[in-house]
Design a protein around this motif. Structure first.
Motif, PDB file in Angstrom:
ATOM      1  N   CYS A 182     -22.224  50.008  -7.982  1.00 53.90           N
ATOM      2  CA  CYS A 182     -21.958  51.435  -7.801  1.00 53.90           C
ATOM      3  C   CYS A 182     -20.496  51.825  -8.463  1.00 53.90           C
ATOM      4  N   CYS A 183     -19.610  50.744  -8.357  1.00 47.69           N
ATOM      5  CA  CYS A 183     -18.221  50.990  -8.619  1.00 47.69           C
ATOM      6  C   CYS A 183     -17.836  50.093  -9.640  1.00 47.69           C
ATOM      7  N   CYS A 241     -19.830  47.809  -0.308  1.00 56.00           N
ATOM      8  CA  CYS A 241     -18.937  47.706  -1.476  1.00 56.00           C
ATOM      9  C   CYS A 241     -17.577  48.014  -0.914  1.00 56.00           C
ATOM     10  N   SER A 243     -15.045  49.162  -2.759  1.00 61.05           N
ATOM     11  CA  SER A 243     -14.335  50.366  -3.299  1.00 61.05           C
ATOM     12  C   SER A 243     -14.671  51.589  -2.498  1.00 61.05           C
ATOM     13  N   CYS A 244     -15.996  51.341  -2.345  1.00 58.62           N
ATOM     14  CA  CYS A 244     -16.602  52.748  -1.294  1.00 58.62           C
ATOM     15  C   CYS A 244     -16.001  52.782  -0.216  1.00 58.62           C
TER      16      CYS A 244
HETATM   17 ZN   LIG Z   1     -18.732  51.342  -4.458  1.00 60.86          ZN
END
Ligand SMILES: [Zn+2]
Length: 271
Positions: A182-183, A241, A243-244
């Protein structure tokens, strides 16, 4: 599979692994419950990131205590985004716990057959990979960023375990929280270095723009572990994640390089 926080919120662990291996500690620290400030707020466990050394040592002691360990039994490494995997023994206990210069030199993977040692590596987006085989008492941990992933440090850990007499069929592996697809945007330079045997596997990456790709590092490592002979049903992915989840984790990308480090720690407790 989820890793969930302990009561103190200082670390995450897998309920499944806890049940499966009652004598094993396999934790991933959060960024909560420490005393560091600023970019390192609050549970930074990395000594090499310009945080106050005494705060980091305090934080590390808090992690050890909350997970039932003595920090002097843990071993840290000087990580260089390579694929060098090092066997450690009881005589390495305490290396790098209070001083970065005393950590195991130039290593991104540690493993042991000795009980009572906590093998510890630092992370802020890279992939933490935990290895355990209960019959021989094998435990290992690897640090796989994109370089360590494409150069297959996971496979190197399995190769060394095999060489040391561990049955690959019996090795269990957990891929902890890292930056997710996702990131994680990368360029062709990274994609072009994907190992041949997995580069065509569906889902590992997708092109999202000119010279822009989303890369799935946990999935890449799963494929590499399967190629190395680890049973599919023995591989767990945390699917979290870094980052999330800003509430839980430092993230090198999200925090633009100014951030702390989480620790992945694994070890069989002394019976
Ligand atoms: Zn992410």
């Amino acid at each position: 599979m989820q890793m969930v926080a302990d009561q103190s919120n200082i670390f995450l662990e897998s309920p499944l692994w806890k049940k499966r291996f009652p004598n094993l500690t396999a934790i991933f620290t959060t960024k909560n419950g420490g005393i560091s400030s600023g970019h390192f707020s609050t549970l930074n466990t990395g000594l090499h990131v310009q945080d106050h050394q005494e705060d980091v040592i305090h934080n590390r002691r808090a992690v050890a205590k909350s997970s039932g360990w003595d920090l002097n039994k843990w071993i840290f490494a000087d990580q260089i985004h390579g694929t060098r995997v090092v066997k450690v023994t009881a005589r390495h206990a305490g290396m790098g716990t209070e001083s970065y210069n005393e950590a195991v030199k130039a290593a991104d993977g540690l493993w042991t057959f000795d009980q009572g040692l906590g093998l510890s590596l630092g992370f802020a987006d890279c992939v933490p990979i935990y290895f355990a085989e209960p019959e021989t008492g094998f435990a290992g941990v690897a640090h796989a960023g994109w370089k360590g992933s494409v150069q297959n440090i996971a496979g190197e850990m399995i190769r060394q375990a095999d060489e040391a007499g561990v049955c690959i069929d019996k090795i269990h592996v957990m891929v902890g929280p890292s930056i997710g697809k996702c990131c994680y945007t990368v360029d062709h330079k990274v994609i072009s270095q994907l190992p041949g045997e997995v580069s065509q596997s569906p889902g590992i990456y997708e092109q999202t723009g000119t010279d822009q790709y989303k890369l799935d590092l946990p999935e890449l490592n799963r494929k590499l572990l399967q190629s190395a002979g680890v049973k599919d049903e023995h591989i767990l992915l945390s699917e979290m994640c870094t980052s999330c989840h800003e509430d839980l984790f430092f993230s090198h990308r999200r925090d633009q390089g100014k951030t702390g480090r989480m620790s992945a720690v694994i070890g069989w407790r002394e019976e």
